[in-house]
Motif scaffolding. Structure first.
Motif, PDB file in Angstrom:
ATOM      1  N   SER A  80     -49.469  19.105   1.718  1.00 19.00           N
ATOM      2  CA  SER A  80     -50.390  19.104   2.913  1.00 19.00           C
ATOM      3  C   SER A  80     -51.767  19.540   2.845  1.00 19.00           C
ATOM      4  CB  SER A  80     -49.598  19.280   4.207  1.00 19.00           C
ATOM      5  OG  SER A  80     -48.388  18.681   4.336  1.00 19.00           O
TER       6      SER A  80
ATOM      7  N   SER B  12     -42.426  16.602   4.915  1.00 18.87           N
ATOM      8  CA  SER B  12     -43.823  17.243   4.604  1.00 18.87           C
ATOM      9  C   SER B  12     -43.887  18.592   3.917  1.00 18.87           C
ATOM     10  CB  SER B  12     -44.656  17.474   6.015  1.00 18.87           C
ATOM     11  OG  SER B  12     -45.016  16.448   6.656  1.00 18.87           O
TER      12      SER B  12
ATOM     13  N   THR C  33     -49.717  12.080  -3.165  1.00 16.12           N
ATOM     14  CA  THR C  33     -50.586  12.857  -2.231  1.00 16.12           C
ATOM     15  C   THR C  33     -51.598  13.775  -3.083  1.00 16.12           C
ATOM     16  OG1 THR C  33     -49.047  12.761  -0.449  1.00 16.12           O
ATOM     17  CG2 THR C  33     -50.882  14.442  -0.075  1.00 16.12           C
TER      18      THR C  33
ATOM     19  N   TRP D  43     -48.247  16.266   4.970  1.00 16.28           N
ATOM     20  CA  TRP D  43     -48.204  14.878   4.127  1.00 16.28           C
ATOM     21  C   TRP D  43     -46.834  15.460   3.198  1.00 16.28           C
ATOM     22  CZ3 TRP D  43     -52.685  16.468   6.061  1.00 16.28           C
ATOM     23  CH2 TRP D  43     -53.587  15.366   6.657  1.00 16.28           C
TER      24      TRP D  43
ATOM     25  N   GLN E 281     -50.255  10.361   6.764  1.00 18.19           N
ATOM     26  CA  GLN E 281     -50.107  11.565   7.635  1.00 18.19           C
ATOM     27  C   GLN E 281     -48.940  11.586   8.401  1.00 18.19           C
ATOM     28  OE1 GLN E 281     -53.124  13.182  10.093  1.00 18.19           O
ATOM     29  NE2 GLN E 281     -52.355  15.149   9.663  1.00 18.19           N
TER      30      GLN E 281
END
Length: 322
Positions: free
Chosen positions: A90, A86, A42, A77, A71
């Protein structure tokens, strides 16, 4: 000391080489962290989406589609698809979405963007852990004679149920502020708490480290990297004395011995505040590999591209208003 200003042609050559490297390595619509990695990251994907935004918007569109597709249901994320809960990445995913939507609005469907933004912003707001016991909050409330006693600094953690740190706090502030501050009451409160958190942790003499400015009877030194990140996240309060001290520390560091990572973020931060970065740009050139990459991972190459773009007047980390 006289500073050699990089020629436009030289800057373009280095920039094109890095952009070609990054665009040729996109794979299946995402990037791993390391150059030899296989697992989508990510962090690397978000930074690369921003770095390719103007030179290769069709690739940014693919990277943004990857982020949207991965997502999590809570709005955040993970470090990579299916890798745990997460976390701090993010903020980077949200930052990439917001910058892309503002500068290249046709790359993201409006309805999908709004849904994703709402979920992501809600995740960031709820991800701030408060380890202060109720009795302590009551004492603060009574001691300060009201609500002001509860306006203590509160930042963001790397992962859920952890303490707050400077870097994830800086990233989250960037995500909520850039290219402009999200107009939401709760977000504005969170931003103010995060400002307090960072400003209270500024090191003696200026700058920031990971969070502890004083430990075991000694003042802890600042770091180049975390100072640059903090300054980018506090870009809307340039007249604050802690911000000024941080800028003074970063400007005097001159970049010798820096890594491409710290150099790139230093250039982005100093340029955002109007400082001349010619010297640091020259140093960054010398760290570029023959294939156009910088360092051993895609994130650093993406950040280096963003730093090189400042030479032509482009800095996506300058707020557009406010």
């Amino acid at each position: 000391m006289k500073v050699e200003i990089p020629a436009t042609a030289k800057i373009k050559e280095h920039l094109n080489k890095s952009q070609d490297f990054l665009s040729s390595s996109i794979g299946a619509g995402s990037y791993p962290y390391s150059l030899n990695g296989k697992t989508p990251s990510t962090e690397a994907t978000a930074w690369s989406a921003i770095a390719l935004l103007h030179s290769q918007p069709h690739l940014t569109e693919r990277l943004i589609a990857f982020l949207l597709a991965n997502q999590n249901s809570d709005g955040g994320w993970s470090t990579g698809p299916g890798i745990g809960q997460s976390d701090w990445t993010s903020a980077l995913a949200l930052l990439a979405l917001r910058i892309t939507k503002h500068y290249q609005p046709d790359l993201i469907n409006e309805k999908i963007f709004k849904q994703s933004l709402k979920k992501a912003a809600n995740y960031l707001i709820t991800d701030r852990n408060d380890f202060m016991f109720p009795v302590m909050r009551l004492l603060l409330f009574l001691g300060a004679k009201g609500p002001m006693g509860l306006q203590f600094g509160k930042g963001w953690p790397w992962n859920k149920n952890c303490y707050s740190w400077v870097e994830p706090t800086a990233y989250c502030l960037m995500a909520l502020k850039l290219p402009y501050l999200i107009d939401d009451h709760l977000i504005k409160i969170a931003v103010q708490h995060a400002h307090t958190f960072l400003l209270d942790r500024a090191c003696k003499g200026g700058g920031w480290n990971h969070g502890a400015f004083y430990c075991l009877g000694e003042y802890c030194p600042p770091y180049i990297l975390t100072t640059a990140e903090s300054l980018l996240s506090l870009i809307d309060i340039p007249e604050n004395e802690q911000v000024k001290s941080g800028l003074n520390y970063l400007d005097k560091a001159h970049g010798e011995g820096f890594s491409a990572w710290s150099l790139s973020l230093s250039i982005l931060a100093l340029d955002a505040y109007g400082y001349d970065c010619s010297h640091n740009l020259n140093l960054l050139f010398n760290l570029q590999d023959k294939n156009g990459s910088f360092g051993s991972n895609y994130m650093i190459t993406a950040l280096s591209i963003l730093a090189l773009q400042t030479a032509s007047g482009m800095n996506l980390f300058k707020p557009i208003k406010g």
